[in-house]
Design a protein around this motif. Structure first.
Motif, mmCIF file in Angstrom:
data_model
loop_
_atom_site.group_PDB
_atom_site.id
_atom_site.type_symbol
_atom_site.label_atom_id
_atom_site.label_comp_id
_atom_site.label_asym_id
_atom_site.label_seq_id
_atom_site.Cartn_x
_atom_site.Cartn_y
_atom_site.Cartn_z
ATOM 1 N N ARG A 1 0.761 -1.328 0.207
ATOM 2 C CA ARG A 1 0.059 0.172 0.024
ATOM 3 C C ARG A 1 0.970 1.381 0.124
ATOM 4 O O ARG A 1 0.795 2.046 -0.883
ATOM 5 C CB ARG A 1 -0.854 -0.045 1.106
ATOM 6 N N GLU A 2 1.916 1.407 0.808
ATOM 7 C CA GLU A 2 2.876 2.392 1.094
ATOM 8 C C GLU A 2 3.544 2.645 -0.122
ATOM 9 O O GLU A 2 3.892 3.760 -0.596
ATOM 10 C CB GLU A 2 3.516 2.323 2.380
ATOM 11 N N PHE B 1 1.465 4.222 -2.850
ATOM 12 C CA PHE B 1 1.203 5.399 -2.662
ATOM 13 C C PHE B 1 2.403 6.545 -2.695
ATOM 14 O O PHE B 1 2.345 7.297 -3.434
ATOM 15 C CB PHE B 1 0.759 5.564 -0.921
ATOM 16 N N LYS C 1 3.899 7.237 -6.417
ATOM 17 C CA LYS C 1 3.126 8.032 -7.080
ATOM 18 C C LYS C 1 3.535 9.657 -6.988
ATOM 19 O O LYS C 1 2.972 10.457 -7.517
ATOM 20 C CB LYS C 1 1.681 8.144 -6.892
ATOM 21 N N GLN C 2 4.510 9.847 -6.370
ATOM 22 C CA GLN C 2 5.129 11.284 -6.177
ATOM 23 C C GLN C 2 6.329 11.378 -6.672
ATOM 24 O O GLN C 2 7.370 10.692 -6.656
ATOM 25 C CB GLN C 2 5.520 11.475 -4.363
ATOM 26 N N ARG D 1 6.083 3.234 5.860
ATOM 27 C CA ARG D 1 6.584 4.292 5.231
ATOM 28 C C ARG D 1 7.971 4.256 5.092
ATOM 29 O O ARG D 1 8.863 4.583 3.860
ATOM 30 C CB ARG D 1 6.059 5.503 5.345
#
Lengths: 240, 433
Positions: free
Chosen positions: B9-10, B13, B16-17, B178
């Motif tokens: 998940r992380e 996430f 995408k940065q 993270r």
């Protein structure tokens, strides 16, 4: 007598030896919409954050669905949804991606169809669903967060100034949504300084001033709470 | 939900940065440059050795062809001694920038020849080299701090913190996931160019694995330090800048302050002669010998070479090669105590530096990487010993020819010792250990 879902019993919070909440006591029943009304610095957000476990009480008890916030916060967080005042989701994700991310974080399984349905329910225009959140207006972000809260399917909903930044139509839609949720059995706890909004939506209003509950107003049957009375009490406490 | 689904998940996430991709691209470039410059330097050193060996072979042939006796042959013949860069040297040049890795040796007094390069300007040892070891020991902590310092503070300043904490099933696993994803990605960005470099350099698999483990351990240390502080109760009200300041102070403490202070303390605790002193002592001994009675030299020489007793009579009262080489030998004998003290001081300093390194993970990392690459102080000392052994073998080759007054023959000279034999033996020894 309906079961009490939220209980604040002699709740006190202080920061740096300064009392922010002083022996606050109230309870909220299942399916009830309770608004905590007060001016700036009255202690509204602190009360809400105490229930969410991000602020620790100095003394007294705060319970959500019978669970104590100081010892069972993880269990509480699985049962509540929270809508912050200023919704700032992740700008690099789309509205749908933000919802998917937060649902994954909450370990809630939802299908794409569920997400679409929630977004339709909060009336977020369809062409925005797959746009980056950085292009969203404040109202659109608010609606996305409401959709997220709905998808959490939580029995308790905490709202922090939920209608700030929404246009009048969106406020009406939001109020209707909250009323429907309450009818379905969701308990809603909101903090606001919007007297008219609170009177329109809440079953009960607690007036908070300098960390103390100084008034309690209740809806009479199908009649909304008397706005004039609440306004007069609020103004008396919040004169410039 | 498993820990892997948290990571997944992380990862989805975080990646995408775009700015993260840019950051990791910069790290890959830095790592690739460090590896490239390391390989270039190792290749350059190897090429220098090969070029000098080629020139030496031609030079020796020409020199020997002109000689009429063994003394002149020994005097005019230079021998290249060298320490080849290991296959892992590209990653950590270590002490090869400080201690010389090649010498041109003659059968004269040796100690001066070893230490005369100590007078070289050691600028590089102050500047440091931008190699993979530098990147991993000095810059890696900064990368970790850069990635993790605002893990939580950025969410607070963006106003998402409460929503995240209330929504997350387990907020600790959120920050941990993270941090792990960001750190593992950093490890990949650093290690991919290194592994490519190791393949190009045909480095031994075990050494590559060992270095990877050291890098991961150092990364883990900084990840844990950053994560513990960033998620501590004390840091909850602090801004990203405040948290970064604290973490950078820790970095400065262990990366700069501890090594500088330890260097001062070690130099105060351990004193030894300088290379220059050894060279001077030996040269003075050799120069004085010209003016001393030959008997004085022979007395000293025979203390260590009693086998030549009775063979020290000189045909000429002014000069004879065996006497000349005897007083060269005596020069070494006189400098021997200083050379031993110098070596002992280096070993003692190195041991103390190893103990101080326990207080400084970057220093420890650099030392371990240099040890794996056999570019550490230990390797430099081993090379010096090899030179001494080789030089001894030269003396053992020439002394019988001179003291027994053997008939001069070019064929005999072809059998004189070659340094390459020692280098190969050393490599084998290092591989076995």
């Amino acid at each position: 007598m309906q079961k009490e879902v939220l209980i604040a019993d002699s709740l006190s919070v202080s920061f740096n030896h300064q009392t922010v909440l002083d022996e606050v006591s109230f309870s909220v029943a299942k399916g009830e919409v309770f608004a905590l009304l007060g001016g700036n610095g009255a202690g509204k957000s602190t009360t809400l954050k105490t229930f969410l476990g991000t602020v620790s009480p100095h003394s007294g008890i705060a319970k959500v669905m019978g669970l104590n916030v100081t010892s069972e916060i993880d269990k509480i967080r699985a049962k509540v949804a929270y809508l912050p005042e200023s919704v700032t989701l992740y700008g690099h994700l789309t509205g749908v991606e933000n919802i998917q991310y937060f649902l994954a974080l909450a370990q809630v399984n939802c299908t794409d169809a569920d997400i679409e349905q929630a977004l339709k329910r909060v009336a977020l225009q369809q062409n925005a669903w797959h746009k980056k959140m950085s292009f969203y207006s404040k109202g659109m972000r608010q609606k996305t967060a409401i959709a997220l809260a709905l998808l959490r399917n939580a029995p308790v909903l905490f709202l922090d100034e939920p209608t700030s930044g929404l246009d009048p139509n969106a406020i009406d839609e939001f109020n209707q949504l909250i009323a429907n949720l309450a009818t379905e059995g969701t308990t809603v706890f909101m903090v606001t300084h919007d007297v008219y909004g609170a009177c329109h939506i809440a079953h009960r209003i607690g007036l908070l001033d300098q960390g103390k509950i100084v008034g309690m107003f209740e809806r009479g049957g199908q009649t909304n709470i008397d706005t004039e009375a609440v306004h007069a009490a609020f103004s008396a406490r919040n004169r410039p | 939900m498993s820990i892997f689904s948290n990571f997944s998940r992380e990862a989805k996430f975080l990646f995408k940065q775009k700015h993260l991709w840019a950051f990791y691209a910069v790290v890959v470039c830095l790592s690739a440059f460090a590896v490239y410059s390391g390989i270039s330097e190792a290749n350059h050193q190897q090429a220098t050795i090969e070029r000098l060996l080629e020139k030496e072979a031609i030079d020796r042939e020409n020199v020997i062809a002109k000689q009429k006796d063994y003394g002149s042959a020994a005097y005019y013949t230079f021998h290249l001694t060298y320490s080849e860069p290991s296959a892992m040297a590209f990653a950590a040049m270590g002490q090869r920038d400080i201690y010389p890795w090649k010498h041109r040796i003659r059968m004269l007094a040796l100690e001066g020849q070893i230490y005369e390069t100590d007078a070289d300007n050691p600028e590089l040892s102050f500047l440091g080299r931008f190699d993979f070891a530098f990147l991993v020991s000095i810059l890696l902590p900064l990368f970790v701090i850069l990635l993790l310092h605002d893990l939580r503070a950025s969410e607070r300043s963006a106003g998402r913190y409460d929503l995240l904490v209330v929504t997350a099933k387990n907020q600790h696993s959120l920050w941990l996931s993270r941090a792990v994803i960001l750190s593992l990605s950093l490890a990949a960005a650093l290690l991919i160019p290194f592994v490519v470099g190791a393949i190009v350099s045909q480095a031994p698999f075990a050494d590559v694995v060992l270095m990877v483990l050291v890098v991961l351990a150092h990364l883990l240390f900084w990840m844990v330090i950053s994560l513990v502080f960033v998620t501590s109760k004390k840091a909850i009200k602090q801004s990203s800048a405040q948290i970064a300041s604290v973490l950078l102070s820790v970095w400065l403490l262990v990366t700069v302050l501890v090594p500088v202070v330890s260097d001062l303390v070690i130099n105060k605790m351990v004193t030894g002669p300088s290379g220059g002193e050894i060279m001077l002592t030996q040269r003075e001994a050799v120069n004085d010998a010209w003016d001393l009675p030959a008997e004085d030299t022979w007395t000293e020489f025979l203390k260590t070479h009693p086998q030549w007793q009775g063979k020290t009579t000189m045909d000429s009262p002014f000069f004879e090669w065996k006497w000349y080489y005897a007083f060269q030998q005596v020069g070494d004998q006189k400098a021997s105590a200083l050379a031993t003290a110098y070596r002992d001081a280096i070993i003692k300093k190195d041991q103390l530096a190893g103990q101080f390194a326990l207080l400084s993970p970057p220093m420890l990392t650099q030392r371990i990487l240099s040890a794996i690459a056999t570019t550490d102080t230990q390797a430099a000392l081993v090379y010096q010993q090899q030179i001494r052994q080789f030089h001894k073998s030269l003396r053992e080759f020439y002394y019988p020819l001179m003291f027994n007054k053997a008939e001069f023959s070019l064929e005999t000279l072809k059998a004189q010792p070659q340094y390459s034999t020692y280098e190969r033996a050393h490599k084998k020894h290092m591989e076995n250990n």
